[in-house]
Each structure stands twice: as C-alpha cells, then as structure tokens.
Write an enzyme that holds these catalytic residues in place. Structure first.
Site, mmCIF file in Angstrom:
data_model
loop_
_atom_site.group_PDB
_atom_site.id
_atom_site.type_symbol
_atom_site.label_atom_id
_atom_site.label_comp_id
_atom_site.label_asym_id
_atom_site.label_seq_id
_atom_site.Cartn_x
_atom_site.Cartn_y
_atom_site.Cartn_z
ATOM 1 N N HIS A 17 0.830 -1.213 0.000
ATOM 2 C CA HIS A 17 0.000 0.000 0.000
ATOM 3 C C HIS A 17 0.866 1.266 0.000
ATOM 4 C CE1 HIS A 17 -3.713 2.268 1.297
ATOM 5 N NE2 HIS A 17 -2.781 3.102 1.737
ATOM 6 N N GLU A 18 1.787 1.337 0.949
ATOM 7 C CA GLU A 18 2.617 2.542 1.052
ATOM 8 C C GLU A 18 3.562 2.683 -0.142
ATOM 9 O OE1 GLU A 18 1.819 4.751 3.085
ATOM 10 O OE2 GLU A 18 0.483 3.526 4.310
ATOM 11 N N HIS A 76 1.715 4.544 -2.801
ATOM 12 C CA HIS A 76 1.792 5.998 -2.593
ATOM 13 C C HIS A 76 3.145 6.528 -3.073
ATOM 14 C CE1 HIS A 76 -1.899 6.696 -0.437
ATOM 15 N NE2 HIS A 76 -1.586 5.888 0.563
ATOM 16 N N HIS A 131 3.498 6.644 -6.834
ATOM 17 C CA HIS A 131 2.715 7.765 -7.361
ATOM 18 C C HIS A 131 3.513 9.064 -7.182
ATOM 19 C CE1 HIS A 131 -1.665 9.520 -7.676
ATOM 20 N NE2 HIS A 131 -0.856 9.994 -8.599
#
Length: 420
Positions: free
Chosen positions: A207-208, A211, A214
């Site tokens: 998940h991180e 981020h 991105h």
C-alpha cells in the site's frame, strides 16, 4: 476510558488508538468490554460532543454562505471541481448494493458461530489457525511479484526503493504507530511502517509503496507546483497495489481452503471498511450538514437517531443494534474535516476497476494507468481518472466494484463449504 477486561479478568488499556485492535481480538468478552466502556464514556460526554459537531457544521455553513455557495458540501467539493452528483451517485450506488453487505454480515455471523451478531463482533477475526508469518525479505519479494503486471520500469523503481532503504521497517522504542509515505519534491519518497510479519503488514508495504510510486512518477514528471496529487486520487495507487497483491496470492495453486478463506476475508474487510463504512460516514455528514443548514439543532438525540438509522440500513437485519451503536458518531474525527471521507470509497472503487483492467487487459490498461501516475496535480482529479479509464461522473465504477465484492463473497462461501 476505563480499562477493558478480558475473559480471564485481565485489564487492557482502552483508548481511541487501542479500541480497534481490542475489537479485533478473538476474545469476545474483551471485545464487548472495550465496546461498552468506550461508548458508555462517550455517551457521558454526548452534550459536549454534539456541541462541538454542531459548531463545526455552523462554521462550515457560514464559510459557504460567505462565498456564495448553496451548501457547505458544494463549497468543499468545488475546490477540486467535483460536482455534487459524484457524491450522491456514490451513496445511491451503495444503497443499490446493500443486499451484498447484508449477505456479508450473515456470512460473518455464520463463521463466528454466534447466536446473535453484535456491533462488537464486526471486526472479530473470522478464521482460526491461519497465522502465516513472513520475513521482511519474503514481504519484499511478494510485493515485487504482485506489481510485476505493471511492467519493468515500475518493478525496477520498487527494487530501488527496497535497496536504497526508503523504508523505516520495524517497530522501535519511541516510534509512532501506523504507516505513511512522505518525502519532498526533491527527495526520494520515504515510508514509515511497523512491520510485524503478518499478511496485513505485507499488504501495508504494498500500500505505502503505491503511494511512494505515485509520488516518484509525479515528482519526476511535473514541476513543483503540479507534483502533489489531490486527496481525491491519493488512495488509488496504494489500493491498486494492495489489490494486485491479494489477487496474486489468491492465484497461487494448491492453496488450502483455510488460507484462501483468510485472504478472501481480508478482501471483504477492505470493501466493508473502505466502500461501505466510508460511504455511511459520507451519508451521515451529508444529512447532518443538511439539518444544520435547515436550522435544525444537532443535539445528541438528533445525531443518535440519524446514526442509528444508518447502522440499521447498512448492516441489515442480522445485526443486533445495541444502544451503544448510536454513539459512534462521537468518536469519528473525520467529521471535523468536512466532506472528504467519500474520497476513500470513490478511490477504492476506482482502484478495483483499474486493478481488474490491468490483470485482464494487460499493456493498454497498464499504459493508461502509468500515465495517470505521472500526472500529479496537473489536471482536475476526475479528468485524471478518466485518462486512466474510470469515469466517476457515472455510478458505473461503484456498481462494478460492488459486483466484484459479490464475486468475492461467492468465492468465500464456496471455500467455506470445502472446510465443512
């Protein structure tokens, strides 16, 4: 808050930060104790809590009126050029699919083997005896395998992040809990997490890293003023990575049913917590603000009644609605940052559509998705998502995501049948 007490009489410190971990315990006595002690305490502060929320809503109403908006909700959404219809479409689409949530609640009751399902049971673990533990090196490889469909460049940068120690990995004395991705325009992205070897910890790394990827692509493509992406799209890349991870794990051959059920349960919980629950919060916000704008008092009774009705609507007839349920609005900090929780639900629905497209359609879907990651904040969020292939101006993405939720439910029920 008074300490929660487990089935052996042992006390457990209760706070806003320990409440959900206690509710995730397999000890039902502990869950009930934490639930009652937290909500009874909040009920004792109900006039203060209602006064705070009433003042917050009046403040937002004043700001909106001063700037010639018809409502606080219109003012909040206008900053990123999102029409009110996106918010309303989300709520309407979720309402059309509440039968699926009610079905999941029935499955949860069946798996827990309880005569009555209470609100302190909605976070309880559903699978027993599945306690896989992963080393950090295993977690890194799992993430790399999961993101392989996104292409060589994406994988190379993820490897770079692991090799160059972008991640503060393990819990440590004095270290805060949770996880996040940070950094600045001219630095690497940096991740703080607290890896403990669970599947959830592996999912957090994925998940991180979403981020961070991105941020990496945005900062290496856009000038500083356009490098930061908006909150509306912020959870898309992270959730795409999470979904790719769980789909990768579900695709493994010769998987025993108990392990598969644990994976499916995590998938279902992600939908429950991010699409259904955040939409319920969004509906509460919309209706509470509308009450304030009509001049109605947001007193404890009015807020309790509104929240309790939503719990009944969203969780369905299998949930026993205890008195404590109606006080939950008083512990939700998101209501003091008006009209942003809906973005979690739209972001998750978008990520489901994108991850499904990446796995089914390959290169064309990957190309559009990577272009989206490069856009930062250079366009309005709805336009960025359209470029990636998802149009949230229509309810179709939310409907499609909840159809996926139903397919996962089908799989979970079929897997459960093999265990019985």
């Amino acid at each position: 808050y008074p300490d929660a007490v487990d089935s052996e009489g042992k006390p457990h410190s209760l706070s806003q930060s320990t409440f959900v971990p206690l509710e995730e315990s397999g000890d039902r006595v502990l869950r009930k104790s934490a639930y009652e002690n937290l909500y009874h305490t909040l009920n004792g502060m109900r006039n203060t809590a209602a006064g705070l929320l009433d003042a917050q809503n009046k403040q937002q109403k004043f700001y909106a009126t001063a700037r010639k908006y018809s409502s606080a909700r219109e003012a909040a959404l206008d900053g990123t050029n999102v029409p009110l219809s996106v918010y309303d479409n989300l709520i309407e689409a979720v309402h059309r699919n509440l039968d699926k949530m009610h079905r999941y609640v029935r499955l949860r009751k069946k798996l827990l083997g309880v005569d009555e399902l209470h609100y302190y049971d909605v976070y309880a673990p559903l699978t027993k005896g599945v306690s896989a533990h992963y080393t950090y090196d295993q977690a890194k490889q799992m993430v790399l395998d999961a993101v392989a469909p996104l292409g060589e460049e994406y994988g190379t940068i993820v490897r770079k992040g692991f090799a160059e120690r972008w991640i503060d990995v393990f819990p440590n004395k004095g270290k805060s809990g949770g996880a996040y991705s940070g950094g600045s325009y001219d630095s690497n992205p940096y991740i703080m997490c607290n890896f403990t070897g669970t599947l959830d910890s592996v999912s957090t790394i994925a998940h991180e890293m979403g981020h961070s990827m991105h941020s990496w692509f945005s900062r290496h493509t856009q000038p500083a003023q356009y490098a930061d992406y908006t909150l509306f799209v912020a959870e898309v890349a992270s959730t795409v990575n999470e979904n790719l991870l769980i789909e990768h794990l579900l695709a493994e051959k010769n998987q025993d049913p108990a392990t598969r059920l644990a994976l499916l349960n995590q998938y279902l919980e992600n939908f429950k917590g991010t699409v259904y629950r955040q939409t319920m919060f969004a509906e509460f916000e919309r209706d509470a603000h509308a009450m304030a704008e009509r001049g109605e008092a947001l007193n404890p009774a009015a807020l309790n009644n509104l929240y309790k009705k939503l719990i009944v609507d969203y969780f369905g007839p299998e949930l026993v609605v205890d008195d404590e349920v109606q006080y939950e609005w008083a512990r939700i900090p998101h209501f003091y940052r008006p009209f942003y929780v809906y973005k979690y639900a739209t972001g998750y629905s978008t990520a489901v559509a994108l991850s499904e497209g990446i796995l089914k359609n390959g290169e064309p879907a990957v190309k559009k998705y990577l272009e989206f990651l490069h856009m930062g904040g250079s366009a309005y969020p709805l336009d960025e998502l359209r470029h990636a292939g998802v149009d949230l101006a229509t309810p179709a993405p939310v409907d499609a995501a909840l159809e996926k939720f139903e397919r996962i439910l089908d799989d979970a029920e079929a897997t459960l049948a093999k265990l019985q």
